[in-house]
Design an enzyme around this catalytic site. Structure first.
Site, mmCIF file in Angstrom:
data_model
loop_
_atom_site.group_PDB
_atom_site.id
_atom_site.type_symbol
_atom_site.label_atom_id
_atom_site.label_comp_id
_atom_site.label_asym_id
_atom_site.label_seq_id
_atom_site.Cartn_x
_atom_site.Cartn_y
_atom_site.Cartn_z
ATOM 1 C CG HIS A 132 38.798 -43.392 -83.945
ATOM 2 N ND1 HIS A 132 39.266 -43.505 -82.669
ATOM 3 C CD2 HIS A 132 39.698 -42.605 -84.585
ATOM 4 C CE1 HIS A 132 40.411 -42.843 -82.539
ATOM 5 N NE2 HIS A 132 40.689 -42.269 -83.701
ATOM 6 C CB THR A 148 40.527 -42.545 -77.321
ATOM 7 O OG1 THR A 148 40.128 -41.175 -77.364
ATOM 8 C CG2 THR A 148 40.127 -43.218 -78.621
ATOM 9 C CE LYS A 157 36.494 -39.401 -79.789
ATOM 10 N NZ LYS A 157 37.354 -40.241 -80.617
ATOM 11 C CB SER A 198 44.499 -35.416 -80.269
ATOM 12 O OG SER A 198 45.234 -36.586 -80.517
ATOM 13 C CE1 TYR A 243 43.587 -42.871 -79.541
ATOM 14 C CE2 TYR A 243 45.107 -41.172 -80.272
ATOM 15 C CZ TYR A 243 43.954 -41.914 -80.456
ATOM 16 O OH TYR A 243 43.166 -41.681 -81.549
HETATM 17 C C1 FNR Z 1 40.325 -38.539 -85.330
HETATM 18 N N1 FNR Z 1 39.821 -39.065 -84.147
HETATM 19 C C2 FNR Z 1 40.620 -39.127 -83.040
HETATM 20 N N2 FNR Z 1 40.110 -39.555 -81.845
HETATM 21 C C3 FNR Z 1 40.867 -39.583 -80.744
HETATM 22 O O1 FNR Z 1 40.377 -39.947 -79.679
HETATM 23 N N3 FNR Z 1 42.171 -39.158 -80.796
HETATM 24 C C4 FNR Z 1 42.761 -38.745 -81.942
HETATM 25 O O2 FNR Z 1 43.918 -38.367 -81.960
HETATM 26 C C5 FNR Z 1 41.974 -38.755 -83.113
HETATM 27 N N4 FNR Z 1 42.507 -38.386 -84.312
HETATM 28 C C6 FNR Z 1 41.695 -38.220 -85.408
HETATM 29 C C7 FNR Z 1 42.223 -37.696 -86.584
HETATM 30 C C8 FNR Z 1 41.369 -37.448 -87.655
HETATM 31 C C9 FNR Z 1 41.934 -36.836 -88.896
HETATM 32 C C10 FNR Z 1 40.001 -37.731 -87.555
HETATM 33 C C11 FNR Z 1 39.066 -37.424 -88.697
HETATM 34 C C12 FNR Z 1 39.493 -38.265 -86.416
HETATM 35 C C13 FNR Z 1 38.404 -39.403 -84.046
HETATM 36 C C14 FNR Z 1 37.592 -38.180 -83.645
HETATM 37 O O3 FNR Z 1 37.828 -37.848 -82.306
HETATM 38 C C15 FNR Z 1 36.085 -38.415 -83.815
HETATM 39 O O4 FNR Z 1 35.723 -39.593 -83.156
HETATM 40 C C16 FNR Z 1 35.679 -38.505 -85.281
HETATM 41 O O5 FNR Z 1 36.336 -37.515 -86.041
HETATM 42 C C17 FNR Z 1 34.188 -38.331 -85.422
HETATM 43 O O6 FNR Z 1 33.791 -38.483 -86.731
HETATM 44 P P1 FNR Z 1 33.575 -37.260 -87.758
HETATM 45 O O7 FNR Z 1 32.866 -36.156 -87.008
HETATM 46 O O8 FNR Z 1 34.920 -36.845 -88.208
HETATM 47 O O9 FNR Z 1 32.771 -37.887 -88.838
#
Ligand code: FNR
Length: 383
Positions: free
Chosen positions: A276, A156, A252, A107, A130
């Site tokens: 997300h 994203t 994404k 990330s 981002y």
């Molecule tokens: C995320 N997600 C996320 N996505 C992204 O593009 N950049 C990021 O920095 C983050 N940070 C983030 C932190 C936390 C704690 C979570 C739980 C999720 C979203 C992540 O990439 C993904 O889309 C989701 O986690 C998918 O859902 P599940 O598998 O957690 O249910």
């Protein structure tokens, strides 16, 4: 060592071992958390069709994602603050993924920097971007990802403004944590985590601090993000980033057929159907419910992946049967990392692969590529 048989076991251990602030950060959705809940409950609405007396020898769950060979079609999703769930968490997760043969996505909001992970991971990883208002920062971070030989850029699209998660505000989420009385009391029972953290210098946002104009202190994460992210991200800016990157390009955060068609016209290497993990638009449809409509809308014009709500190999199978060519997991590996570090991420991947393989066999299939809607009983009006 407890016997870990499922992702839920890792989640319980994660909760016991990791400061409340960071467990809550992972285990929350925005506002009422409706979408967060439905991401998992909608998977449960899909039933699998059992088939018997079928030759199940020589099964295969290996595949490719955007041309990358994978030992199962599951990639580790980008997760911010991973290095707060366990010290040097991004490095641990990247190593576990590389050894297992699945992609790891770093990330923008990671604690370990791109360079830290590149120096410590045995295989190339993907970088998630981002888009910030500071164009110089965007240009530089793309160059840093190129220099680190990241093999794909994951852009994203669903977080240009932050969906509010109540727990983060109440807990005063920050990296590193501010040592208030409640935090100190919590840490007193999580001393293993504290000792690990003392052993590393990586406690701030490695890609950001000192790189974005005017930022030295990211303690007030929420207001900082809303100040920095580009609220005017549009397809022309996405095209500029794609051209600058020049390699594998993944979009994404797509949850709408029209957006998916645009992404296919645009020529992305893959799109990730995602809300997300229920952390952004509360009230949005779950990814698994939207997936078949998006698959039908774009056909073979772009590879479709999905994430949000996957907690088992059965869920992976359902996503593939609904038409996804790949999946991403977020919390499922974060639970493992928070529970047991690198070994926990490996365990999460092992659990999911075993469940996927067994479930596939019981559905009468020998190859993940043969899965389809014929393996499911889909309730009327599901999507
Ligand atoms: C995320 N997600 C996320 N996505 C992204 O593009 N950049 C990021 O920095 C983050 N940070 C983030 C932190 C936390 C704690 C979570 C739980 C999720 C979203 C992540 O990439 C993904 O889309 C989701 O986690 C998918 O859902 P599940 O598998 O957690 O249910």
């Amino acid at each position: 060592m407890p016997v870990i048989t499922c992702i839920e076991d890792l989640k319980r251990m994660h909760k016991r071992r990791t400061p409340k602030m960071f467990y809550d950060y992972a285990e929350s959705g925005s506002y009422t958390e409706q979408t967060f809940r439905e991401n998992t409950s909608d998977f449960a609405e899909l039933r699998l069709r059992q088939k018997v007396a079928v030759d199940m020898l020589g099964r295969n769950v290996a595949s490719t994602m955007a041309g990358f060979p994978v030992t199962m079609p599951v990639a580790l999703a980008p997760v911010g603050l991973t290095g707060m769930q366990a010290a040097d968490g991004e490095i641990k997760a990247a190593r576990a993924a590389a050894k297992f043969g699945v992609p790891f996505t770093l990330s923008t909001m990671s604690i370990c920097s791109i360079e830290d992970v590149a120096a410590n991971s045995p295989a190339p990883f993907w970088f998630q971007l981002y888009v910030m208002q500071d164009e110089d920062f965007v240009d530089r971070i793309i160059q840093r990802a190129k220099d680190a030989k990241c093999s794909a850029l994951v852009l994203t699209l669903d977080l240009q403004i932050l969906g509010q998660r109540h727990k983060d505000l109440k807990n005063g989420l920050s990296a590193p944590p501010k040592l208030t009385l409640p935090v100190l009391l919590d840490l007193a029972t999580k001393w293993g985590w504290g000792l690990e953290m003392l052993g590393t210098k990586r406690r701030q946002f490695g890609n950001i601090v000192g790189h974005v104009k005017g930022v030295g202190d990211t303690s007030s994460l929420m207001s900082w993000i809303s100040d920095q992210f580009d609220p005017q991200l549009d397809w022309s800016k996405i095209a500029r980033i794609r051209d600058q990157w020049g390699g594998k390009f993944i979009l994404k955060g797509i949850l709408d057929e029209e957006d998916a068609r645009k992404a296919a016209d645009f020529g992305a290497d893959a799109i990730v159907v995602s809300n997300h993990g229920g952390r952004q638009l509360d009230g949005a449809v779950s990814s698994i419910r939207m997936l078949p409509r998006i698959v039908d809308a774009v056909g073979d014009r772009v590879e479709v992946w999905m994430d949000s709500g996957i907690r088992s190999g059965q869920d992976v199978l359902k996503a593939l049967a609904m038409g996804a060519k790949g999946t991403m997991i977020g919390r499922s590996y974060i639970y493992g990392l928070g529970a047991m570090g690198e070994a926990g991420v490996t365990r999460a991947l092992e659990v999911i692969r075993k469940e996927l393989d067994t479930t596939m066999a019981l559905c009468g299939e020998r190859d993940v590529h043969d899965l389809g809607r014929h393996n499911l009983l889909i309730p009327k009006g599901f999507s």
